[in-house]
Design a protein around this motif. Structure first.
Motif, mmCIF file in Angstrom:
data_model
loop_
_atom_site.group_PDB
_atom_site.id
_atom_site.type_symbol
_atom_site.label_atom_id
_atom_site.label_comp_id
_atom_site.label_asym_id
_atom_site.label_seq_id
_atom_site.Cartn_x
_atom_site.Cartn_y
_atom_site.Cartn_z
ATOM 1 N N GLU A 18 -8.522 -10.703 5.449
ATOM 2 C CA GLU A 18 -7.227 -10.030 5.336
ATOM 3 C C GLU A 18 -7.358 -8.580 4.887
ATOM 4 O O GLU A 18 -6.509 -7.755 5.206
ATOM 5 C CB GLU A 18 -6.327 -10.803 4.351
ATOM 6 C CG GLU A 18 -4.908 -10.260 4.283
ATOM 7 C CD GLU A 18 -3.952 -11.140 3.499
ATOM 8 O OE1 GLU A 18 -3.198 -10.599 2.693
ATOM 9 O OE2 GLU A 18 -3.966 -12.373 3.703
ATOM 10 N N MET A 46 5.766 -3.421 3.586
ATOM 11 C CA MET A 46 4.486 -4.014 3.182
ATOM 12 C C MET A 46 3.463 -2.938 2.852
ATOM 13 O O MET A 46 3.335 -1.948 3.564
ATOM 14 C CB MET A 46 3.947 -4.902 4.308
ATOM 15 C CG MET A 46 2.736 -5.721 3.899
ATOM 16 S SD MET A 46 1.754 -6.287 5.310
ATOM 17 C CE MET A 46 0.711 -4.847 5.597
ATOM 18 N N GLN A 48 -0.722 -2.918 1.800
ATOM 19 C CA GLN A 48 -1.898 -3.787 1.666
ATOM 20 C C GLN A 48 -3.158 -2.918 1.641
ATOM 21 O O GLN A 48 -3.424 -2.192 2.605
ATOM 22 C CB GLN A 48 -1.955 -4.758 2.852
ATOM 23 C CG GLN A 48 -3.252 -5.529 3.024
ATOM 24 C CD GLN A 48 -3.399 -6.651 2.011
ATOM 25 O OE1 GLN A 48 -2.408 -7.271 1.649
ATOM 26 N NE2 GLN A 48 -4.614 -6.890 1.537
ATOM 27 N N SER A 66 -4.343 -13.829 9.119
ATOM 28 C CA SER A 66 -3.591 -13.935 7.854
ATOM 29 C C SER A 66 -2.841 -12.636 7.568
ATOM 30 O O SER A 66 -1.694 -12.662 7.107
ATOM 31 C CB SER A 66 -4.513 -14.306 6.692
ATOM 32 O OG SER A 66 -5.522 -13.334 6.539
ATOM 33 N N LEU A 67 -3.454 -11.474 7.870
ATOM 34 C CA LEU A 67 -2.761 -10.188 7.690
ATOM 35 C C LEU A 67 -1.602 -10.077 8.692
ATOM 36 O O LEU A 67 -0.498 -9.647 8.337
ATOM 37 C CB LEU A 67 -3.743 -9.021 7.873
ATOM 38 C CG LEU A 67 -3.148 -7.611 7.775
ATOM 39 C CD1 LEU A 67 -2.456 -7.395 6.432
ATOM 40 C CD2 LEU A 67 -4.222 -6.550 7.987
ATOM 41 N N ARG A 69 0.118 -12.455 9.915
ATOM 42 C CA ARG A 69 1.211 -13.319 9.457
ATOM 43 C C ARG A 69 2.043 -12.615 8.382
ATOM 44 O O ARG A 69 3.260 -12.691 8.378
ATOM 45 C CB ARG A 69 0.672 -14.650 8.920
ATOM 46 C CG ARG A 69 0.627 -15.760 9.969
ATOM 47 C CD ARG A 69 0.514 -17.136 9.322
ATOM 48 N NE ARG A 69 -0.687 -17.262 8.509
ATOM 49 C CZ ARG A 69 -1.884 -17.606 8.989
ATOM 50 N NH1 ARG A 69 -2.035 -17.849 10.282
ATOM 51 N NH2 ARG A 69 -2.922 -17.709 8.195
ATOM 52 N N ARG A 70 1.381 -11.928 7.466
ATOM 53 C CA ARG A 70 2.104 -11.187 6.413
ATOM 54 C C ARG A 70 2.975 -10.090 7.016
ATOM 55 O O ARG A 70 4.019 -9.741 6.487
ATOM 56 C CB ARG A 70 1.093 -10.532 5.448
ATOM 57 C CG ARG A 70 0.622 -11.453 4.366
ATOM 58 C CD ARG A 70 0.012 -10.660 3.239
ATOM 59 N NE ARG A 70 0.989 -9.778 2.593
ATOM 60 C CZ ARG A 70 0.674 -8.712 1.879
ATOM 61 N NH1 ARG A 70 -0.593 -8.375 1.715
ATOM 62 N NH2 ARG A 70 1.612 -7.964 1.335
ATOM 63 N N ILE A 147 11.176 -9.095 1.668
ATOM 64 C CA ILE A 147 10.848 -10.001 2.789
ATOM 65 C C ILE A 147 12.141 -10.568 3.353
ATOM 66 O O ILE A 147 13.065 -10.894 2.603
ATOM 67 C CB ILE A 147 9.945 -11.154 2.305
ATOM 68 C CG1 ILE A 147 8.541 -10.612 1.970
ATOM 69 C CG2 ILE A 147 9.829 -12.251 3.351
ATOM 70 C CD1 ILE A 147 7.611 -11.649 1.415
#
Length: 455
Positions: A18, A46, A48, A66-67, A69-70, A147
């Motif tokens: 991620e 977001m 990250q 996974s990234l 999905r975020r 979110i």
């Protein structure tokens, strides 16, 4: 600051953790993106920290599942990419959120009813122009403004969680939904916390528009005399001044509840009521009796009383014009389309919901009872009026609009008049008549979103 559209590929998390993204080597060199050092990946709200790994002879970006999905990205897509060395941030976007009234998960092919085609067209246009769009309703807004649950298109309509967007287009079609405390709180928070740009923030009332535009000398010439109907004295004054007047609900739409009042001989009056199936007529022997019949409605409905206009017609059917004006990539108002709407045979309002028909401005003017001399340059005059009015709204109404439906009319002398302004123009009836895959109205929405978000 260099800007570019990149193909973003989603790879399995086993290959890419991620906190790592892969990027074509050319981007790292031209933008001097440091390798191996953390940079901040930004997508909507977001943030990250990621390491950027260069890939030779590759012209895109790879992110792990996974990234993705975020970020709410469920499939490969095209996005704009920016690197800012002063903040060591790599921004992807724009992320556009469309706030709509309702969804129906039990109809997976048509979850948004009649506007589903418009929504899919917006998805397709984002793929072309480099953007990501999702659709959400007031029910999707949770306790965190960071979110939101929304619908995306990835081989079909699917729900996922996404960051707050860079830009929100408010497409709510009911004041009740728009005024919900949860909606107002969410919009306030994303604007202040994430600098989200929200356009078409609110509904416009007819009286608010006319009162605001009266202050503008360049727009005054388009305004029929108009007031909020407060009492019998005002009705009497307007009816003595004009042969015909219109009573329009201040918060009406689709021609609902409009009453046309015409003065007859011996001071009797004829009222025409706009009904779904046609027009209901009622004659009154004097104005006081007419006012008594309307005053009951005035307890629950505020009316605007407006000077009646001698509109052009085609075979006795009134014609008016709907201009769609939108802001472009420079943030300037442009005309997207103007169409003529001819009323149905038993109606005096032209809405398509009531049997009205569409045509081009030139066709309608040519068929109408307007002389060719007065009809000359009618399209140009309507365009100038629509742009003047849009700029007047920006100047005099303290809210942010990116698109407006402006209803105009021509009288029998060829003069342009404003009928009303709609801050939630329909996505079903303003389609230009050429058969294009992506309508200009959809392209402009993305261009303006790029302008607002800096992509």
């Amino acid at each position: 600051m260099l800007k570019s559209k990149v193909a973003v590929q989603v790879t399995s998390s086993g290959i890419l953790p991620e906190d790592t993204v892969m990027l074509g080597e050319a981007y790292l060199k031209s933008w001097k993106i440091p390798q191996g050092q953390p940079v901040t990946l930004k997508f909507g709200s977001m943030r990250q920290p990621v390491k950027v790994v260069a890939v030779e002879k590759f012209d895109g970006m790879r992110i792990g599942q996974s990234l993705a999905r975020r970020m709410g990205i469920l499939a490969n897509c095209q996005l704009r990419l920016q690197y800012r060395s002063d903040t060591s941030s790599l921004a992807l976007g724009p992320l556009i959120g469309i706030l709509i009234s309702r969804d129906d998960p039990s109809m997976p092919d048509k979850p948004f009813g009649s506007i589903t085609l418009f929504c899919k067209e917006l998805v397709d246009a984002c793929a072309v122009y480099g953007a990501h769009v999702y659709f959400f309703t007031p029910d999707h807004i949770g306790s965190s403004s960071n979110i939101v649950e929304g619908w995306v298109y990835a081989g079909g309509w699917r729900k996922t969680f996404l960051p707050a967007p860079d830009v929100i287009s408010n497409r709510l079609t009911s004041r009740k939904l728009e005024n919900k405390p949860s909606v107002q709180q969410y919009l306030k928070e994303v604007k202040s916390r994430y600098l989200t740009a929200v356009f078409n923030e609110k509904f416009l009332d007819k009286s608010e528009v006319f009162e605001a535009l009266k202050k503008d000398a360049s727009v005054g010439k388009y305004l029929p005399e108009s007031h909020v109907l407060r009492n019998y004295t005002m009705l009497k004054s307007m009816c003595s001044k004009y042969h015909t007047v219109f009573l329009k609900p201040v918060r009406g739409s689709l021609g609902k509840g409009i009453i046309r009042i015409t003065r007859l001989e011996q001071d009797s009056y004829l009222a025409h009521y706009a009904m779904v199936g046609g027009t209901r007529k009622q004659q009154f022997t004097n104005l006081l009796k007419l006012f008594s019949s309307v005053s009951g409605k005035m307890k629950s409905v505020r009316y605007q009383i407006q000077q009646g206009l001698n509109l052009i017609d085609i075979g006795g059917r009134p014609v008016d014009f709907r201009a769609l004006v939108q802001k472009n990539e420079l943030g300037k108002w442009v005309i997207t389309s103007i169409v003529a709407r001819t009323a149905g045979s038993h109606h005096f309002v032209s809405n398509l919901a009531r049997g009205g028909t569409l045509s081009t401005v030139r066709e309608a003017v040519a068929k109408s009872n307007l002389s060719s001399a007065q009809g000359h340059d009618a399209p140009g005059r309507l365009q100038r009026a629509a742009l003047d009015i849009a700029n007047g709204i920006d100047t005099h109404i303290p809210a942010h609009f990116g698109e407006l439906g402006i209803d105009l009319a021509l009288d029998s002398n060829g003069r342009v008049w404003l009928l009303e302004v709609n801050s939630k123009p329909s996505k079903n009836d303003n389609t230009p008549l050429e058969g294009q895959k992506i309508r200009p109205s959809v392209r402009n929405l993305i261009r303006y979103s790029r302008h607002l978000s800096g992509f």
